[in-house]
Each structure stands twice: as structure tokens, then as C-alpha cells.
Design an enzyme around this catalytic site. Structure first.
Site, mmCIF file in Angstrom:
data_model
loop_
_atom_site.group_PDB
_atom_site.id
_atom_site.type_symbol
_atom_site.label_atom_id
_atom_site.label_comp_id
_atom_site.label_asym_id
_atom_site.label_seq_id
_atom_site.Cartn_x
_atom_site.Cartn_y
_atom_site.Cartn_z
ATOM 1 C CG ASP A 9 -1.829 1.162 1.325
ATOM 2 O OD1 ASP A 9 -2.384 1.560 0.290
ATOM 3 O OD2 ASP A 9 -1.997 1.690 2.443
ATOM 4 C CG ASP A 11 -1.314 7.752 0.491
ATOM 5 O OD1 ASP A 11 -0.201 8.000 0.005
ATOM 6 O OD2 ASP A 11 -2.379 8.093 -0.048
ATOM 7 C CG ASP A 17 -2.697 8.432 4.878
ATOM 8 O OD1 ASP A 17 -3.015 9.346 4.095
ATOM 9 O OD2 ASP A 17 -3.373 7.395 5.012
ATOM 10 C CB THR A 52 -2.200 3.305 -3.525
ATOM 11 O OG1 THR A 52 -2.645 4.391 -2.732
ATOM 12 C CG2 THR A 52 -1.846 3.795 -4.911
ATOM 13 N NE ARG A 59 -12.627 10.961 -0.763
ATOM 14 C CZ ARG A 59 -13.678 10.467 -0.138
ATOM 15 N NH1 ARG A 59 -14.752 11.190 0.000
ATOM 16 N NH2 ARG A 59 -13.667 9.241 0.338
ATOM 17 C CG HIS A 93 -13.458 4.264 -8.984
ATOM 18 N ND1 HIS A 93 -12.686 3.181 -9.333
ATOM 19 C CD2 HIS A 93 -13.855 4.855 -10.138
ATOM 20 C CE1 HIS A 93 -12.631 3.093 -10.661
ATOM 21 N NE2 HIS A 93 -13.327 4.100 -11.164
ATOM 22 C CB CYS A 99 -15.059 0.664 -8.463
ATOM 23 S SG CYS A 99 -13.860 1.006 -7.152
ATOM 24 C CB CYS A 101 -10.226 -1.228 -8.887
ATOM 25 S SG CYS A 101 -10.941 0.392 -9.206
ATOM 26 N NE ARG A 102 -12.953 3.241 -1.313
ATOM 27 C CZ ARG A 102 -12.066 4.162 -0.949
ATOM 28 N NH1 ARG A 102 -11.207 4.608 -1.833
ATOM 29 N NH2 ARG A 102 -12.027 4.622 0.270
ATOM 30 N NE ARG A 131 -9.481 1.660 2.621
ATOM 31 C CZ ARG A 131 -10.030 2.803 2.952
ATOM 32 N NH1 ARG A 131 -11.312 2.907 3.079
ATOM 33 N NH2 ARG A 131 -9.289 3.858 3.123
#
Length: 182
Positions: A9, A11, A17, A52, A59, A93, A99, A101-102, A131
Site C-alpha cells: 500500500d 499512504d 498519510d 493504492t 473527490r 474511485h 467499484c 478495484c477499491r 481494507r
């Protein structure tokens, strides 16, 4: 010979982060030891994929050119330490878009498996959030939690997948991954 692959991952694992998102190359700052740790993985023969979630794009907080500039900064720093990131995957997204892919969904990880022509069973996947670990667990990879970023909160929430390994930071996890195993 089996390919050595690791999925990171970004961040909270590689860089600091922020609850306000990392929105510019100036805000993108590596965590202590993370760049050297990625270089060490490279030098030990690992292929490195970064996966990531980047909902800041969805947004409207930053655009693709800015994301590319942040990632270029990261890749350049790793290169200067004698390593390389082989592939970078991101989900632009928001959670509301639902979606595939998230993370915690597995779309990015499936794409990595396809791109590297390999199965992900046992592949180390290092993240700081639940996640990341859930996506890794869902594809049979090895979830690894680092206690940087959101890691301490993730650990204290107590919902880790059963076989999750826990390390202080990316450098600590990499020491484990690159140690000679008998």
C-alpha cells in the site's frame, strides 16, 4: 523458479498519510526507512507492486497529473537508493462508486496477478489499514500490517485476518521478508 513478489500500500506504509489526503508532491513525504526498505526488496530479487486507493481523484482534490507527479517522486527516490517499483496500481474511485478495484475488493490485486502472470497465494501484501489486509486475505495472499499510518488503530480494532503478521514499519517487515529462511 517462483517469482518473488510483494504488494505494498502507499499512504501510511511508504509515506506519511493525512486525514486530509496527500494532494501534492510537496505533501508526499516518505516515512523513515521506507525508501531504503523498498530498495532492499528490489536488491533481494523481489518484484514490487504498489496498490493504492486514491479517492482524492474521485473527490476532485487532485488530478491525474498530480498523482503521477507524487508517484514519480516516490519512484525516483527508490531508484536513487538502488531499487525499483515494478508496477503501480491505483483506484481513483470513491467508496460510494462501489467499484471492484477499491480495496477491500480484490480488483487491483487480480490485475497485479494478471500483469505478473502469477498466483497471489502467499504473496506478502503490506498495508496499514484493514481494507489492505482484507483484500490480501481474500486472494490468498499473506496480509502484513505495519503500525505506521493507520496501523496502530487497525491493530487495536482487533479485526485482523487470522494469519496477519504485524511489524513496526515497512523496514521491519522487509527485514523479515529478506532474512534467510531455513
Amino acid at each position: 523458479m517462483i517469482m518473488k513478489l510483494v504488494i505494498l500500500d502507499r499512504d501510511g506504509v511508504i509515506n506519511y498519510d493525512s486525514p486530509q489526503y496527500i494532494k501534492s508532491p510537496a505533501e508526499w513525504r516518505p516515512l523513515p526507512g521506507s525508501i531504503e526498505a523498498i530498495a532492499r526488496l528490489s536488491q533481494d530479487g523481489f518484484r514490487i507492486a504498489v496498490a493504492t486507493n486514491q479517492s482524492g481523484i474521485g473527490r476532485g482534490l487532485f488530478d491525474m497529473a498530480t498523482l503521477n507527479a507524487m508517484n514519480d517522486k516516490m519512484m525516483e527516490m527508490v531508484f536513487r537508493q538502488g531499487g525499483r517499483i515494478d508496477a503501480l496500481f491505483f483506484c481513483p474511485h470513491t467508496a460510494e462508486e462501489n467499484c471492484n478495484c477499491r480495496k477491500p475488493k480484490t480488483g487491483m490485486y487480480e490485475e497485479i496477478a494478471s500483469r505478473f502472470h502469477t498466483e497471489l497465494k502467499g504473496v506478502p501484501c503490506i498495508g496499514d489499514g484493514l481494507r489492505d489486509l482484507e483484500a490480501a486475505d481474500a486472494v490468498g495472499a499473506q496480509p502484513i500490517l505495519v503500525l505506521t499510518g493507520k496501523g496502530k488503530k487497525t491493530q487495536s480494532d482487533g479485526k485482523l485476518p487470522r494469519k496477519t503478521l504485524v511489524f513496526d514499519d515497512l523496514a521491519d517487515a522487509v527485514k523479515h521478508l529478506t532474512a534467510p529462511h531455513s
